[in-house]
Motif scaffolding. Structure first.
Motif, mmCIF file in Angstrom:
data_model
loop_
_atom_site.group_PDB
_atom_site.id
_atom_site.type_symbol
_atom_site.label_atom_id
_atom_site.label_comp_id
_atom_site.label_asym_id
_atom_site.label_seq_id
_atom_site.Cartn_x
_atom_site.Cartn_y
_atom_site.Cartn_z
ATOM 1 N N TYR A 164 63.562 36.579 53.576
ATOM 2 C CA TYR A 164 64.703 35.783 53.134
ATOM 3 C C TYR A 164 65.385 36.477 51.961
ATOM 4 N N CYS A 165 65.580 37.773 52.111
ATOM 5 C CA CYS A 165 66.081 38.597 51.004
ATOM 6 C C CYS A 165 67.464 38.160 50.536
ATOM 7 N N TYR A 166 68.343 37.792 51.475
ATOM 8 C CA TYR A 166 69.704 37.440 51.058
ATOM 9 C C TYR A 166 69.720 36.110 50.322
ATOM 10 N N HIS A 167 68.789 35.217 50.671
ATOM 11 C CA HIS A 167 68.654 34.002 49.882
ATOM 12 C C HIS A 167 68.187 34.335 48.464
ATOM 13 N N MET A 168 67.341 35.339 48.339
ATOM 14 C CA MET A 168 66.879 35.752 47.016
ATOM 15 C C MET A 168 68.038 36.313 46.188
ATOM 16 N N ILE A 169 68.955 37.024 46.860
ATOM 17 C CA ILE A 169 70.149 37.526 46.165
ATOM 18 C C ILE A 169 70.982 36.354 45.650
ATOM 19 N N ALA A 170 71.175 35.345 46.506
ATOM 20 C CA ALA A 170 71.943 34.169 46.093
ATOM 21 C C ALA A 170 71.229 33.421 44.966
ATOM 22 N N LEU A 171 69.908 33.366 45.034
ATOM 23 C CA LEU A 171 69.137 32.692 43.990
ATOM 24 C C LEU A 171 69.279 33.423 42.654
ATOM 25 N N ASN A 172 69.319 34.742 42.720
ATOM 26 C CA ASN A 172 69.517 35.541 41.514
ATOM 27 C C ASN A 172 70.881 35.230 40.882
#
Length: 216
Positions: free
Chosen positions: A116-124
């Motif tokens: 879920y890497c892109y969710h991690m980008i959004a979370l950042n």
């Protein structure tokens, strides 16, 4: 052809980028309209977004998908879209929608975050309290426009949002009412750097503008 979540999410992503590169407020208007469609027709009780709008009688089930594949998931891309819309417009409704998706995907991130890497980008982005919103209030001659854009986009500035303001753009003021007060000062192109609705002192000196941008 009936578009799905992925088509809407990636289109909104592109529209916001066109707006931020100074191509006109109509692109932001279109992004806002498409985000409204997603919220009205795709929103799931979980808070995330279904892949389809539910109008196709041939589909027996609607589901939300979170994991990235060859491309980021529609929910992940739209989380980023909502964060960008919130940063550009200051409308807390977009932040609420982004938080809804992040809450829905949390258990999956906790179980296997590499999927879920892109969710991690959004979370950042969500946790970045120093993300700058840069407003370029152009004077009548549109002085320094190209140079300021070059400075902003030749350096990596995480989570920046860029707004090009022209005095005659009533459509933009309707979308972002706070921009009406961020005027060119003394007839000079003026730079405003804001974070979470709080702005630094406006700058009219070109050298100072470039210096501040380089420090973002």
């Amino acid at each position: 052809y009936r578009a799905g979540l992925d088509e809407y999410a990636f289109m909104i992503h592109g529209l916001l980028s066109l707006f931020e590169t100074g191509q006109g407020s109509e692109w932001l208007q279109w992004a806002v309209e498409m985000a409204d469609i997603l919220n009205m027709k795709f929103k799931a009780p979980s808070g995330a977004y279904y892949l389809t709008d539910g109008d196709d009688i041939n589909l027996l089930l609607r589901k939300c998908q979170y994991a990235d594949g060859a491309e980021p998931s529609g929910n992940a891309v739209h989380t980023e879209n909502l964060m960008r819309l919130y940063q550009l417009t200051g409308n807390p409704h977009y932040l609420d929608q982004a938080e809804d998706i992040l809450r829905a995907v949390r258990k999956f991130i906790d179980a296997y975050s590499p999927g879920y890497c892109y969710h991690m980008i959004a979370l950042n982005h969500y946790y970045d309290r120093k993300a700058p919103t840069v407003v370029i209030a152009l004077n009548e001659k549109e002085e320094h426009k190209s140079a300021l854009y070059h400075a902003l986009y030749s350096t990596f500035i995480p989570h920046k949002a860029v707004i090009l303001r022209r005095e005659s753009d009533e459509d933009l003021f309707r979308l972002i009412p706070s921009l009406r007060a961020q005027q060119p000062i003394e007839g000079k192109t003026t730079l405003y750097i804001c974070r979470e609705g709080v702005c630094d002192a406006p700058l009219t000196n070109f050298e100072q503008m470039i210096e501040v941008i380089n420090k973002l």
